[in-house]
Scaffold this motif. Sequence first.
Motif, PDB file in Angstrom:
ATOM      1  N   LYS A  74     -33.159 -77.931  13.247  1.00  0.00           N
ATOM      2  CA  LYS A  74     -31.992 -78.305  13.538  1.00  0.00           C
ATOM      3  C   LYS A  74     -31.766 -79.507  12.753  1.00  0.00           C
ATOM      4  N   GLY A  75     -30.397 -79.689  12.011  1.00  0.00           N
ATOM      5  CA  GLY A  75     -29.988 -80.612  11.268  1.00  0.00           C
ATOM      6  C   GLY A  75     -29.270 -81.764  12.129  1.00  0.00           C
ATOM      7  N   GLY A  76     -28.835 -82.824  11.601  1.00  0.00           N
ATOM      8  CA  GLY A  76     -28.166 -83.850  12.213  1.00  0.00           C
ATOM      9  C   GLY A  76     -26.724 -83.513  12.528  1.00  0.00           C
ATOM     10  N   SER A  77     -26.073 -82.683  11.753  1.00  0.00           N
ATOM     11  CA  SER A  77     -24.803 -82.493  11.796  1.00  0.00           C
ATOM     12  C   SER A  77     -24.542 -81.258  12.753  1.00  0.00           C
ATOM     13  N   GLU A  78     -23.373 -80.947  13.210  1.00  0.00           N
ATOM     14  CA  GLU A  78     -22.986 -79.931  13.994  1.00  0.00           C
ATOM     15  C   GLU A  78     -23.235 -78.444  13.086  1.00  0.00           C
ATOM     16  N   GLY A  79     -23.827 -77.621  13.760  1.00  0.00           N
ATOM     17  CA  GLY A  79     -24.003 -76.275  13.248  1.00  0.00           C
ATOM     18  C   GLY A  79     -25.046 -76.511  11.934  1.00  0.00           C
ATOM     19  N   GLU A  80     -25.706 -77.601  11.648  1.00  0.00           N
ATOM     20  CA  GLU A  80     -26.564 -77.599  10.675  1.00  0.00           C
ATOM     21  C   GLU A  80     -28.077 -77.096  10.971  1.00  0.00           C
ATOM     22  N   ILE A  81     -28.517 -76.393  10.079  1.00  0.00           N
ATOM     23  CA  ILE A  81     -30.189 -76.172   9.910  1.00  0.00           C
ATOM     24  C   ILE A  81     -30.558 -76.682   8.639  1.00  0.00           C
ATOM     25  N   LEU A  82     -31.626 -77.283   8.733  1.00  0.00           N
ATOM     26  CA  LEU A  82     -32.384 -77.980   7.631  1.00  0.00           C
ATOM     27  C   LEU A  82     -33.433 -76.947   7.205  1.00  0.00           C
ATOM     28  N   ILE A  83     -33.507 -76.525   5.953  1.00  0.00           N
ATOM     29  CA  ILE A  83     -34.619 -75.741   5.515  1.00  0.00           C
ATOM     30  C   ILE A  83     -35.534 -76.641   4.517  1.00  0.00           C
ATOM     31  N   THR A  84     -36.715 -76.659   4.909  1.00  0.00           N
ATOM     32  CA  THR A  84     -37.503 -77.696   3.912  1.00  0.00           C
ATOM     33  C   THR A  84     -38.681 -76.777   3.318  1.00  0.00           C
ATOM     34  N   ILE A  85     -38.535 -76.346   2.038  1.00  0.00           N
ATOM     35  CA  ILE A  85     -39.670 -75.560   1.540  1.00  0.00           C
ATOM     36  C   ILE A  85     -40.720 -76.318   1.012  1.00  0.00           C
ATOM     37  N   SER A  86     -41.946 -75.743   0.669  1.00  0.00           N
ATOM     38  CA  SER A  86     -43.120 -76.319   0.255  1.00  0.00           C
ATOM     39  C   SER A  86     -43.602 -75.665  -1.212  1.00  0.00           C
ATOM     40  N   VAL A  87     -42.904 -74.425  -1.453  1.00  0.00           N
ATOM     41  CA  VAL A  87     -43.294 -74.018  -2.772  1.00  0.00           C
ATOM     42  C   VAL A  87     -41.933 -73.630  -3.387  1.00  0.00           C
ATOM     43  N   GLU A  88     -41.675 -74.302  -4.309  1.00  0.00           N
ATOM     44  CA  GLU A  88     -40.387 -74.234  -5.184  1.00  0.00           C
ATOM     45  C   GLU A  88     -40.206 -73.072  -5.879  1.00  0.00           C
ATOM     46  N   LYS A  89     -41.420 -72.307  -6.286  1.00  0.00           N
ATOM     47  CA  LYS A  89     -40.947 -71.276  -7.204  1.00  0.00           C
ATOM     48  C   LYS A  89     -40.080 -69.946  -6.162  1.00  0.00           C
ATOM     49  N   HIS A  90     -40.167 -70.134  -4.964  1.00  0.00           N
ATOM     50  CA  HIS A  90     -39.528 -69.247  -4.022  1.00  0.00           C
ATOM     51  C   HIS A  90     -37.959 -69.572  -4.070  1.00  0.00           C
ATOM     52  N   LEU A  91     -37.598 -70.851  -4.440  1.00  0.00           N
ATOM     53  CA  LEU A  91     -36.276 -71.332  -4.193  1.00  0.00           C
ATOM     54  C   LEU A  91     -35.114 -70.291  -4.714  1.00  0.00           C
ATOM     55  N   PRO A  92     -35.244 -70.041  -6.063  1.00  0.00           N
ATOM     56  CA  PRO A  92     -34.113 -69.242  -6.473  1.00  0.00           C
ATOM     57  C   PRO A  92     -33.895 -68.047  -5.582  1.00  0.00           C
ATOM     58  N   ARG A  93     -35.030 -67.306  -5.302  1.00  0.00           N
ATOM     59  CA  ARG A  93     -34.815 -65.941  -4.509  1.00  0.00           C
ATOM     60  C   ARG A  93     -34.141 -66.253  -3.232  1.00  0.00           C
ATOM     61  N   LEU A  94     -34.745 -67.337  -2.539  1.00  0.00           N
ATOM     62  CA  LEU A  94     -34.181 -67.828  -1.241  1.00  0.00           C
ATOM     63  C   LEU A  94     -32.728 -67.809  -1.271  1.00  0.00           C
ATOM     64  N   LEU A  95     -32.443 -68.958  -2.213  1.00  0.00           N
ATOM     65  CA  LEU A  95     -30.956 -69.187  -2.406  1.00  0.00           C
ATOM     66  C   LEU A  95     -30.150 -68.287  -2.482  1.00  0.00           C
ATOM     67  N   GLN A  96     -30.526 -67.246  -3.480  1.00  0.00           N
ATOM     68  CA  GLN A  96     -29.682 -65.959  -3.484  1.00  0.00           C
ATOM     69  C   GLN A  96     -29.623 -65.349  -2.345  1.00  0.00           C
ATOM     70  N   ILE A  97     -30.509 -64.995  -1.566  1.00  0.00           N
ATOM     71  CA  ILE A  97     -30.534 -64.195  -0.262  1.00  0.00           C
ATOM     72  C   ILE A  97     -29.635 -65.025   0.813  1.00  0.00           C
ATOM     73  N   LEU A  98     -29.625 -66.330   0.683  1.00  0.00           N
ATOM     74  CA  LEU A  98     -28.823 -67.151   2.009  1.00  0.00           C
ATOM     75  C   LEU A  98     -27.426 -67.080   1.265  1.00  0.00           C
ATOM     76  N   TRP A  99     -27.155 -66.974  -0.027  1.00  0.00           N
ATOM     77  CA  TRP A  99     -25.619 -66.753  -0.739  1.00  0.00           C
ATOM     78  C   TRP A  99     -25.298 -65.701  -0.180  1.00  0.00           C
ATOM     79  N   ASP A 100     -25.951 -64.625  -0.294  1.00  0.00           N
ATOM     80  CA  ASP A 100     -25.552 -63.233   0.136  1.00  0.00           C
ATOM     81  C   ASP A 100     -25.410 -63.086   1.396  1.00  0.00           C
ATOM     82  N   ARG A 101     -26.037 -63.765   2.407  1.00  0.00           N
ATOM     83  CA  ARG A 101     -25.974 -63.687   3.849  1.00  0.00           C
ATOM     84  C   ARG A 101     -24.874 -64.481   4.498  1.00  0.00           C
TER      85      ARG A 101
END
Length: 203
Positions: A74-101
Amino acid sequence: MATLEKFVVETTVEEEAAPYRKVVSDVISDLGMAGRIAKIKVKIRPEDSLFQLAAVVRGVLPQLILKDFAEIQKGGSEGEILITISVEKHLPRLLQILWDRYGRDSLEQPDRWTISLFVDNPEEEMVSLENLVVDDPRRTLKSNLADMAIRVAPEGFRVRYHSLNGNDFIFVASEDTMQKEWIDEAHTMLEELKGDDASGSSA
């Protein structure tokens, strides 16, 4: 092309076997599938308007889910979720999924390792996000196998059947109505291939 354990091409028109073999080999190479396929057998019966392919693929990686490479809190702002990734190569695919969702307006990316997601019910979403499928190698493999089979099948064979069960793939194509016996034959081809009993040219 990487060496396959078994590579068989059979046709009732003997002089077409070598050209078909080259087509299959080229398509496998073009799609980068040589390392994924252990054994393959292709049968063509032009007189029946029939193309059959059976293949055994090598081991498939499991699904990649978000909690495999990210910390979700949970993030510090209202309704915020913090996602901290450890493998950068998955970032483009993750962003696309989150944008779509969730839509682009629901996301902020303060740096390349962190995503802030703003939702109405962060507690519920965090549970859902943990098991979010970011990559499914089996789905990708199935799509690639179907693409390969469609490319090597004779042009105009638009009546098609394919299945991927475990590491076993079969494909049947024809210009005519699909017949159950053709699919059964493809399954038999597969079992022969797995048992290394296949006949015909091989390498």
